[in-house]
Design a protein around this motif. Structure first.
Motif, short mmCIF file in Angstrom:
data_model
loop_
_atom_site.label_atom_id
_atom_site.label_comp_id
_atom_site.label_asym_id
_atom_site.label_seq_id
_atom_site.Cartn_x
_atom_site.Cartn_y
_atom_site.Cartn_z
N ARG A 44 0.83 -1.21 0.00
CA ARG A 44 0.00 0.00 0.00
C ARG A 44 0.87 1.26 0.00
N ARG A 45 1.93 1.23 0.80
CA ARG A 45 2.84 2.38 0.85
C ARG A 45 3.50 2.58 -0.51
N TYR A 46 3.95 1.49 -1.11
CA TYR A 46 4.61 1.57 -2.41
C TYR A 46 3.65 2.10 -3.47
N ARG A 47 2.42 1.62 -3.44
CA ARG A 47 1.43 2.08 -4.42
C ARG A 47 1.17 3.57 -4.25
N GLN A 48 1.03 3.99 -3.00
CA GLN A 48 0.77 5.40 -2.73
C GLN A 48 1.95 6.27 -3.20
N GLU A 49 3.15 5.84 -2.91
CA GLU A 49 4.33 6.59 -3.33
C GLU A 49 4.43 6.63 -4.86
N TYR A 50 4.19 5.49 -5.49
CA TYR A 50 4.30 5.42 -6.95
C TYR A 50 3.24 6.26 -7.62
N ALA A 51 2.03 6.22 -7.08
CA ALA A 51 0.93 6.99 -7.67
C ALA A 51 1.14 8.48 -7.44
N ALA A 52 1.83 8.84 -6.38
CA ALA A 52 2.03 10.25 -6.05
C ALA A 52 3.15 10.89 -6.86
N THR A 53 4.02 10.10 -7.46
CA THR A 53 5.11 10.68 -8.24
C THR A 53 4.53 11.40 -9.44
N GLY A 54 5.13 12.46 -9.83
CA GLY A 54 4.62 13.32 -10.90
C GLY A 54 4.45 12.59 -12.22
N ALA A 55 3.34 12.83 -12.85
CA ALA A 55 3.06 12.22 -14.14
C ALA A 55 3.14 13.25 -15.26
N ALA A 56 3.50 14.45 -14.92
CA ALA A 56 3.59 15.51 -15.93
C ALA A 56 4.75 15.22 -16.88
N LEU A 58 5.00 13.15 -19.23
CA LEU A 58 5.18 11.76 -19.65
C LEU A 58 4.44 11.55 -20.97
N SER A 59 4.96 10.67 -21.75
CA SER A 59 4.29 10.34 -23.02
C SER A 59 3.07 9.49 -22.74
N VAL A 60 2.24 9.34 -23.73
CA VAL A 60 1.04 8.51 -23.60
C VAL A 60 1.43 7.08 -23.26
N THR A 61 2.44 6.56 -23.90
CA THR A 61 2.90 5.20 -23.64
C THR A 61 3.39 5.07 -22.20
N ALA A 62 4.16 6.05 -21.75
CA ALA A 62 4.65 6.02 -20.37
C ALA A 62 3.50 6.09 -19.39
N LEU A 63 2.49 6.90 -19.68
CA LEU A 63 1.31 6.99 -18.79
C LEU A 63 0.55 5.66 -18.75
N LEU A 64 0.41 5.01 -19.91
CA LEU A 64 -0.28 3.71 -19.95
C LEU A 64 0.52 2.66 -19.18
N ASN A 65 1.83 2.66 -19.37
CA ASN A 65 2.68 1.72 -18.63
C ASN A 65 2.58 1.96 -17.12
N ARG A 66 2.57 3.21 -16.77
CA ARG A 66 2.45 3.58 -15.35
C ARG A 66 1.11 3.09 -14.79
N GLN A 67 0.04 3.33 -15.55
CA GLN A 67 -1.29 2.90 -15.11
C GLN A 67 -1.35 1.37 -15.00
N THR A 68 -0.77 0.66 -15.95
CA THR A 68 -0.73 -0.81 -15.92
C THR A 68 0.02 -1.29 -14.68
N PHE A 69 1.13 -0.62 -14.38
CA PHE A 69 1.92 -1.01 -13.21
C PHE A 69 1.14 -0.79 -11.92
N ILE A 70 0.44 0.32 -11.84
CA ILE A 70 -0.38 0.60 -10.65
C ILE A 70 -1.49 -0.44 -10.52
N GLU A 71 -2.08 -0.86 -11.63
CA GLU A 71 -3.11 -1.90 -11.59
C GLU A 71 -2.52 -3.22 -11.09
N ARG A 72 -1.29 -3.52 -11.49
CA ARG A 72 -0.64 -4.75 -11.01
C ARG A 72 -0.38 -4.67 -9.51
N ILE A 73 -0.01 -3.51 -9.03
CA ILE A 73 0.17 -3.33 -7.59
C ILE A 73 -1.18 -3.51 -6.89
#
Length: 141
Positions: A44-56, A58-73
């Motif tokens: 939970r802590r890792y997810r919160q930290e990862y989700a809180a990191t800036g997404a500004a 980022l490319s569309v692909t990077a945003l999708l990868n980030r969202q996929t990673f958060i879903e896996r968490i």
């Protein structure tokens, strides 16, 4: 002649060993549960930290990868939550088993204590009867 208490002692010893074994299993299960809860907290802590990191920026692909990673968490969090529920159920079973073995040990201890007390009183009565008999045959001077 063997007393009842002495005859029951092996059963008491066995019950004590079973109770100690059940207590060790209870401690182990509590540790497993604590570890699982700690892992959930870390996820939970890792997810919160990862989700809180800036997404500004980022490319569309990077945003999708980030969202996929958060879903896996999130999936890992769901799985860990289910594991904690399983560990809690197991802990309840192990605790119930320990309570039963401890109750049996206590009951056997109580029975042996009652037999020992009964035997002690019988010995006291016999000693008193022997002393009374000796006094009865003692010659007055």
């Amino acid at each position: 002649m063997s007393s009842r208490a002495n005859k029951l002692q092996p059963a008491v010893d066995q019950a004590r060993q079973r109770s100690e074994d059940a207590l060790a299993k209870l401690a182990t299960q509590q540790q497993l549960l604590a570890k699982a809860e700690h892992q959930l907290g870390e996820l939970r802590r890792y997810r919160q930290e990862y989700a809180a990191t800036g997404a500004a920026a980022l490319s569309v692909t990077a945003l999708l990868n980030r969202q996929t990673f958060i879903e896996r968490i999130d999936q890992a969090i769901v799985q860990q939550t289910a594991e904690i529920a399983r560990q809690n159920r197991q802990l309840a079973l192990v605790r119930d088993h320990w309570k039963q073995t401890h109750a049996r040990e206590s009951a056997l201890d109580s029975v042996v204590a009652q037999h020992r007390e009964h035997e002690r009183r019988a010995e006291d009565r016999q000693e008193q009867a022997d002393a009374d008999e000796r006094m009865q045959y003692r010659r007055p001077r």
